[in-house]
Design an enzyme around this catalytic site. Structure first.
Site, short mmCIF file in Angstrom:
data_model
loop_
_atom_site.label_atom_id
_atom_site.label_comp_id
_atom_site.label_asym_id
_atom_site.label_seq_id
_atom_site.Cartn_x
_atom_site.Cartn_y
_atom_site.Cartn_z
CD GLU A 60 -4.13 -8.52 4.95
OE1 GLU A 60 -4.46 -7.71 5.58
OE2 GLU A 60 -3.60 -9.04 4.13
CG ASP A 113 -7.49 -5.96 4.10
OD1 ASP A 113 -8.38 -5.36 3.51
OD2 ASP A 113 -6.22 -5.49 4.05
CG HIS A 117 -2.00 -0.93 1.25
ND1 HIS A 117 -2.97 -1.34 0.02
CD2 HIS A 117 -2.40 -2.00 2.15
CE1 HIS A 117 -3.65 -2.22 0.39
NE2 HIS A 117 -3.27 -2.76 1.41
NE ARG A 166 1.50 -4.41 3.64
CZ ARG A 166 0.37 -4.13 4.28
NH1 ARG A 166 -0.32 -4.74 5.02
NH2 ARG A 166 -0.06 -2.77 4.30
#
Ligand code: 3PY
Ligand code: MG
Length: 267
Positions: free
Chosen positions: A151, A177, A47, A72
């Protein structure tokens, strides 16, 4: 023997490690986290705004700042996981892992044969970890961590299977999430009670399976709660949120700007 300078050893021996979380692509930002005292810094390539080059520079600067290097990856981008560990990331967090098969594919991309299918050429990783190629080959399967994000409801349903993947070092919970999935899209409630119950169950299953548990925390209280539940890798502190908060605080401090401070951003 446990080596206190190795992230994997710290987490396996039960030591909590707090990581800062970076979305901005300026490599000096993760270094600032490290120099501020964060024991680890995570680059978010799912993200966040990092391209590969900025991530490579950031990994070197996190090392210069004396912190552990975590990244990530985007969903299912196991090729990027391999590139980032070659460039010195000590731990990769893979989002939206929903099945044993996905967990296995990710974890095996992170490990050299015979455990997995990682391809050889870890020049930067060996350099940043202060090891010869041979030492790196001997140590990296145990010292380079593969954490699968839990998630979704689907991941919770498959948790026993996911945790049974031998090459997987642990899990990392994404409560935002997770709350969206548990509420079938009706509530974004990472700190809600249903999410908290699920987080507690995930931690105990991970512990029973002998795996490392990590979690994304949105408050200091959540860090404390998560440690008590058995989580050992805790993310707390996001670059964009820090800048936003500090900017609004500064504006609020002078008579000429205090009415101009904005309302703030969420995560
Ligand atoms: C989540 O909470 O879903 C996350 O992935 C944290 O970034
Ligand atoms: Mg998420």
């Amino acid at each position: 023997m446990t080596d206190k300078s190795i992230l994997a050893d710290k987490l396996r021996s039960g030591q909590p490690v707090v990581t800062g979380w970076c979305l901005l692509s300026a490599p000096m930002v993760p270094e600032l986290f490290a120099r501020a005292g964060y024991e680890a810094v995570t680059l978010d390539l799912q993200h966040g705004m990092f391209d590969f080059e900025a991530a490579v520079d950031s990994l070197g600067l996190i090392a210069l700042g004396g912190a552990h290097r975590i990244a990530r990856i985007p969903v299912a981008d196991n090729a990027l996981a391999g590139r980032l560990i070659d460039m010195g990331a000590e731990c990769i967090i893979a989002p939206m892992i929903n099945s044993r098969e996905e967990a296995e594919q990710f974890a095996r991309a992170m490990k050299y044969p015979p455990m997995g299918e990682r391809s050889w050429s870890p020049r930067r990783a060996a350099m940043l970890s202060g090891q010869t190629d041979h030492e790196y080959l001997t140590n990296s399967n145990s010292q380079t961590l593969a954490l699968a994000m839990i998630e979704t409801q689907e991941a919770i349903d498959a948790l026993d299977d996911i945790l049974s993947v031998p090459e997987l070092d642990g899990i990392f919970v994404g409560p935002s999430d997770l709350s969206l999935s548990l509420s079938k899209g009706t509530a974004l409630d990472p700190n809600g009670s249903e999410t908290a119950r699920a987080c507690a169950d995930i931690a105990s299953k991970a512990k029973a399976a002998g795996k490392i548990a990590g979690i994304f925390c949105l408050s200091a209280e959540k860090v404390e709660e998560a440690v008590a539940q058995g989580y050992r890798l805790l993310s707390y502190g996001i670059d964009t949120v820090f800048i936003d908060g500090a900017a609004r605080t500064a504006l609020g401090e002078t008579a000429w700007t205090k009415d101009k401070a904005g309302t703030g951003i969420g995560y």
